[in-house]
Design a protein around this motif. Structure first.
Motif, mmCIF file in Angstrom:
data_model
loop_
_atom_site.group_PDB
_atom_site.id
_atom_site.type_symbol
_atom_site.label_atom_id
_atom_site.label_comp_id
_atom_site.label_asym_id
_atom_site.label_seq_id
_atom_site.Cartn_x
_atom_site.Cartn_y
_atom_site.Cartn_z
ATOM 1 N N PHE A 149 0.355 5.684 -5.254
ATOM 2 C CA PHE A 149 -1.094 5.532 -5.444
ATOM 3 C C PHE A 149 -1.712 6.786 -6.069
ATOM 4 N N ILE A 150 -1.193 7.956 -5.715
ATOM 5 C CA ILE A 150 -1.778 9.208 -6.201
ATOM 6 C C ILE A 150 -1.539 9.410 -7.697
ATOM 7 N N VAL A 151 -0.339 9.117 -8.164
ATOM 8 C CA VAL A 151 -0.019 9.350 -9.581
ATOM 9 C C VAL A 151 -0.925 8.544 -10.517
ATOM 10 N N PRO A 152 -1.123 7.239 -10.303
ATOM 11 C CA PRO A 152 -2.048 6.517 -11.203
ATOM 12 C C PRO A 152 -3.485 7.038 -11.120
ATOM 13 N N LEU A 183 -10.111 5.229 -8.852
ATOM 14 C CA LEU A 183 -9.699 4.617 -7.578
ATOM 15 C C LEU A 183 -9.279 3.162 -7.769
ATOM 16 N N VAL A 184 -10.043 2.422 -8.538
ATOM 17 C CA VAL A 184 -9.688 1.017 -8.790
ATOM 18 C C VAL A 184 -8.344 0.938 -9.512
ATOM 19 N N THR A 185 -8.164 1.780 -10.513
ATOM 20 C CA THR A 185 -6.898 1.805 -11.245
ATOM 21 C C THR A 185 -5.741 2.152 -10.316
ATOM 22 N N ALA A 186 -5.926 3.168 -9.476
ATOM 23 C CA ALA A 186 -4.867 3.586 -8.558
ATOM 24 C C ALA A 186 -4.527 2.480 -7.560
ATOM 25 N N LEU A 187 -5.542 1.785 -7.071
ATOM 26 C CA LEU A 187 -5.279 0.708 -6.110
ATOM 27 C C LEU A 187 -4.513 -0.449 -6.753
ATOM 28 N N VAL A 188 -4.932 -0.852 -7.945
ATOM 29 C CA VAL A 188 -4.267 -1.973 -8.613
ATOM 30 C C VAL A 188 -2.846 -1.599 -9.017
ATOM 31 N N VAL A 189 -2.714 -0.494 -9.748
ATOM 32 C CA VAL A 189 -1.393 -0.079 -10.239
ATOM 33 C C VAL A 189 -0.489 0.313 -9.070
ATOM 34 N N GLY A 190 -1.027 1.054 -8.102
ATOM 35 C CA GLY A 190 -0.230 1.465 -6.942
ATOM 36 C C GLY A 190 0.273 0.288 -6.141
#
Length: 85
Positions: free
Chosen positions: A56-59, A22-29
């Motif tokens: 957001f979903i892909v990361p 989730l953290v990765t998706a939020l930052v990268v997204g």
């Protein structure tokens, strides 16, 4: 095969893995959405909501799959060390 699938489901809901994904998706997204939809975010163009959500979903899935593969590799290495000893 069923036993392996149960292990996969357990890994998918592992709290540490979910939190990291989730953290990765939020930052990268967030970064990718600012890059890809800057005009929409500042009001010069419409926001493409499908693209925004997918960004957001892909990361999240990439991070989750990477985490699962890493956990499996570590588990195999640990088992090999125990068998060798």
């Amino acid at each position: 095969m069923l036993n392996r699938n149960i292990g996969l489901l357990n890994q998918l809901v592992n709290p540490a893995l979910v939190r990291r994904s989730l953290v990765t998706a939020l930052v990268v997204g967030l970064i990718l959405n600012v890059i890809n939809q800057y005009d929409g975010l500042i009001g010069r163009a419409p926001i493409l909501w499908g693209n925004l959500i997918l960004t957001f979903i892909v990361p999240y899935f990439v991070s989750t799959i990477s985490g699962i593969l890493t956990l499996r590799q570590i588990t195999k290495q640990h088992a090999a060390r125990q068998n060798a000893a």
